[in-house]
Write a protein that holds these residues in place. Structure first.
Motif, PDB file in Angstrom:
ATOM      1  N   ILE A  23       5.145 -11.328 -10.655  1.00 50.89           N
ATOM      2  CA  ILE A  23       5.168 -10.011 -10.000  1.00 50.89           C
ATOM      3  C   ILE A  23       5.466 -10.157  -8.512  1.00 50.89           C
ATOM      4  N   HIS A  24       4.836 -11.135  -7.866  1.00 49.42           N
ATOM      5  CA  HIS A  24       5.100 -11.380  -6.439  1.00 49.42           C
ATOM      6  C   HIS A  24       6.578 -11.711  -6.208  1.00 49.42           C
ATOM      7  N   GLU A  25       7.141 -12.534  -7.067  1.00 56.19           N
ATOM      8  CA  GLU A  25       8.547 -12.918  -6.924  1.00 56.19           C
ATOM      9  C   GLU A  25       9.469 -11.711  -7.121  1.00 56.19           C
ATOM     10  N   THR A  26       9.104 -10.870  -8.073  1.00 57.11           N
ATOM     11  CA  THR A  26       9.906  -9.670  -8.329  1.00 57.11           C
ATOM     12  C   THR A  26       9.897  -8.735  -7.125  1.00 57.11           C
ATOM     13  N   VAL A  27       8.723  -8.513  -6.567  1.00 61.54           N
ATOM     14  CA  VAL A  27       8.595  -7.619  -5.410  1.00 61.54           C
ATOM     15  C   VAL A  27       9.343  -8.184  -4.204  1.00 61.54           C
ATOM     16  N   GLU A  28       9.261  -9.482  -4.007  1.00 59.90           N
ATOM     17  CA  GLU A  28       9.967 -10.093  -2.877  1.00 59.90           C
ATOM     18  C   GLU A  28      11.481  -9.972  -3.049  1.00 59.90           C
ATOM     19  N   ALA A  29      11.952 -10.122  -4.282  1.00 62.91           N
ATOM     20  CA  ALA A  29      13.386  -9.957  -4.549  1.00 62.91           C
ATOM     21  C   ALA A  29      13.821  -8.522  -4.250  1.00 62.91           C
ATOM     22  N   ALA A  30      12.978  -7.558  -4.608  1.00 62.12           N
ATOM     23  CA  ALA A  30      13.289  -6.156  -4.328  1.00 62.12           C
ATOM     24  C   ALA A  30      13.317  -5.898  -2.824  1.00 62.12           C
ATOM     25  N   LYS A  31      12.406  -6.509  -2.086  1.00 63.18           N
ATOM     26  CA  LYS A  31      12.387  -6.341  -0.628  1.00 63.18           C
ATOM     27  C   LYS A  31      13.650  -6.916   0.010  1.00 63.18           C
ATOM     28  N   ASN A  32      14.120  -8.031  -0.527  1.00 70.64           N
ATOM     29  CA  ASN A  32      15.364  -8.607  -0.005  1.00 70.64           C
ATOM     30  C   ASN A  32      16.534  -7.655  -0.220  1.00 70.64           C
ATOM     31  N   ASP A  84      16.791   6.053  12.444  1.00 67.72           N
ATOM     32  CA  ASP A  84      15.352   6.258  12.249  1.00 67.72           C
ATOM     33  C   ASP A  84      15.063   6.732  10.827  1.00 67.72           C
ATOM     34  N   ASP A  85      15.969   7.548  10.284  1.00 67.03           N
ATOM     35  CA  ASP A  85      15.793   8.027   8.909  1.00 67.03           C
ATOM     36  C   ASP A  85      15.867   6.867   7.922  1.00 67.03           C
ATOM     37  N   VAL A  86      16.824   5.962   8.167  1.00 65.26           N
ATOM     38  CA  VAL A  86      16.963   4.793   7.294  1.00 65.26           C
ATOM     39  C   VAL A  86      15.711   3.927   7.360  1.00 65.26           C
ATOM     40  N   GLN A  87      15.218   3.696   8.567  1.00 64.55           N
ATOM     41  CA  GLN A  87      14.025   2.864   8.721  1.00 64.55           C
ATOM     42  C   GLN A  87      12.817   3.505   8.056  1.00 64.55           C
ATOM     43  N   GLU A  88      12.746   4.822   8.114  1.00 63.76           N
ATOM     44  CA  GLU A  88      11.634   5.534   7.467  1.00 63.76           C
ATOM     45  C   GLU A  88      11.674   5.337   5.953  1.00 63.76           C
ATOM     46  N   ILE A  89      12.877   5.380   5.378  1.00 58.31           N
ATOM     47  CA  ILE A  89      13.033   5.157   3.934  1.00 58.31           C
ATOM     48  C   ILE A  89      12.626   3.732   3.572  1.00 58.31           C
ATOM     49  N   VAL A  90      13.034   2.778   4.415  1.00 60.11           N
ATOM     50  CA  VAL A  90      12.698   1.367   4.177  1.00 60.11           C
ATOM     51  C   VAL A  90      11.189   1.157   4.231  1.00 60.11           C
ATOM     52  N   ASP A  91      10.554   1.707   5.253  1.00 63.47           N
ATOM     53  CA  ASP A  91       9.107   1.536   5.405  1.00 63.47           C
ATOM     54  C   ASP A  91       8.344   2.131   4.220  1.00 63.47           C
ATOM     55  N   LYS A  92       8.802   3.276   3.759  1.00 64.25           N
ATOM     56  CA  LYS A  92       8.134   3.925   2.630  1.00 64.25           C
ATOM     57  C   LYS A  92       8.267   3.085   1.363  1.00 64.25           C
ATOM     58  N   ALA A  93       9.464   2.553   1.123  1.00 63.85           N
ATOM     59  CA  ALA A  93       9.703   1.762  -0.089  1.00 63.85           C
ATOM     60  C   ALA A  93       8.909   0.459  -0.073  1.00 63.85           C
ATOM     61  N   THR A  94       8.929  -0.249   1.047  1.00 60.08           N
ATOM     62  CA  THR A  94       8.191  -1.513   1.125  1.00 60.08           C
ATOM     63  C   THR A  94       6.684  -1.273   1.029  1.00 60.08           C
ATOM     64  N   GLY A  95       6.232  -0.145   1.576  1.00 50.46           N
ATOM     65  CA  GLY A  95       4.815   0.196   1.467  1.00 50.46           C
ATOM     66  C   GLY A  95       4.409   0.425   0.019  1.00 50.46           C
ATOM     67  N   GLU A  96       5.272   1.097  -0.742  1.00 50.29           N
ATOM     68  CA  GLU A  96       4.991   1.337  -2.162  1.00 50.29           C
ATOM     69  C   GLU A  96       4.924   0.024  -2.938  1.00 50.29           C
ATOM     70  N   LEU A  97       5.832  -0.892  -2.615  1.00 52.93           N
ATOM     71  CA  LEU A  97       5.844  -2.180  -3.315  1.00 52.93           C
ATOM     72  C   LEU A  97       4.593  -2.996  -2.993  1.00 52.93           C
ATOM     73  N   ASP A  98       4.167  -2.955  -1.743  1.00 53.88           N
ATOM     74  CA  ASP A  98       2.953  -3.689  -1.367  1.00 53.88           C
ATOM     75  C   ASP A  98       1.732  -3.139  -2.114  1.00 53.88           C
ATOM     76  N   LYS A  99       1.642  -1.825  -2.208  1.00 51.52           N
ATOM     77  CA  LYS A  99       0.526  -1.209  -2.940  1.00 51.52           C
ATOM     78  C   LYS A  99       0.596  -1.555  -4.427  1.00 51.52           C
ATOM     79  N   LEU A 100       1.828  -1.663  -4.927  1.00 52.67           N
ATOM     80  CA  LEU A 100       2.026  -1.985  -6.342  1.00 52.67           C
ATOM     81  C   LEU A 100       1.469  -3.365  -6.672  1.00 52.67           C
ATOM     82  N   VAL A 101       1.700  -4.307  -5.778  1.00 54.08           N
ATOM     83  CA  VAL A 101       1.188  -5.666  -5.992  1.00 54.08           C
ATOM     84  C   VAL A 101      -0.339  -5.666  -6.002  1.00 54.08           C
TER      85      VAL A 101
END
Length: 266
Positions: free
Chosen positions: A208-217, A239-256
């Motif tokens: 799962i950790h490897e999968t999430v890291e691959a998604a972050k890449n 700023d809009d792009v960065q906001e989308i990135v932050d939201k997605a990575t935050g979701e993945l971290d919570k998922l782990v």
């Protein structure tokens, strides 16, 4: 000679002597330049007001033309320096968001499958991420060449075309799913799903950790492409792009974190 005749002759002589001498005027030299004339500023203004066209020697108009030319140059520079239109900017942001969402959803699916395996639950969704490489079609999802059913504590893969059986088996083995060992079962494949041990759950969590890291890449790549398309950091839309990135990575971290808790409870 009489006295009258002598006086008349003397008067005639005096008249001739005192007559003014008239000399012919000198002819103007052929080809002599004519006097130069200048147009006054007031006359130029009158012509400009009437829409008249000034001559070559009209300096005020030259200055006006020079000013116009300079203005056009500025306009061109302004156009060259202008950024993307609002529509183009929104398009870049939408495409970037689409890529990021795709990567996030891919990771969520694999994490869900891992948690299900860690709980010991038998679900066809465990095989959803597998793609089968066929000689004439390339990589296709497993559900396009076979059906997956649950019987007791095992998954059964019924391959529709006998020629595709070996390719399906190879794809499942290459997926290297923790705790699952596929085996031939007649014209299909049987995958027993035993109750996961602590070692298996640890292996699943690592996957799962490897999968999430691959998604972050993948998300980082999408962010880089998006920022470049927008003109670089600090430009409108970044700023809009960065906001989308932050939201997605935050979701993945919570998922782990959630997956780890679920596997610990299993």
């Amino acid at each position: 000679m009489s006295l009258r005749f002598a006086l008349t002759r003397a008067a005639a002589t005096v008249s001739v002597a005192t007559r003014p001498v008239v000399r012919p005027l000198a002819r103007a030299a052929v080809g002599a330049p004519s006097p130069r004339t200048f147009t006054s500023t007031s006359s130029l203004l009158k012509k400009a007001a009437k829409g008249g066209k000034a001559g070559k020697n009209d300096r005020p108009e030259k200055a006006e033309k020079a000013g116009k030319g300079k203005g056009k140059g500025k306009d061109k520079d302004a156009d060259a320096d202008a950024g993307l239109t609002a529509e183009e900017r929104d398009s870049v942001i939408d495409k970037t968001k689409e890529k990021i969402t795709k990567s996030t959803d891919w990771a969520k699916g694999l994490v869900f499958e891992g948690v299900e395996r860690g709980r010991g639950r038998v679900s066809p969704a465990v095989l959803d991420s597998i793609k089968v490489t066929l000689p004439d079609q390339g990589g296709v999802p497993l559900n396009q060449v076979a059906s997956v059913t649950v019987r007791s504590n095992a998954l059964f893969v019924d391959v529709w075309e006998p020629s595709a059986l070996k390719h399906v088996e190879s794809a499942i083995n290459k997926a290297n799913l923790p705790g699952l060992s596929p085996m031939r079962d007649g014209a299909g494949i049987k995958i027993p799903v035993p109750k996961p041990s602590g070692e298996v759950r640890t292996s699943i969590l690592k996957s799962i950790h490897e999968t999430v890291e691959a998604a972050k890449n993948q998300i980082r790549v999408a962010r880089t492409d998006g920022l470049k398309a927008l003109g670089g950091r600090g430009e409108d839309g970044t700023d809009d792009v960065q906001e989308i990135v932050d939201k997605a990575t935050g979701e993945l971290d919570k998922l782990v974190v959630t997956a780890k808790k679920e596997l610990e409870k299993a």
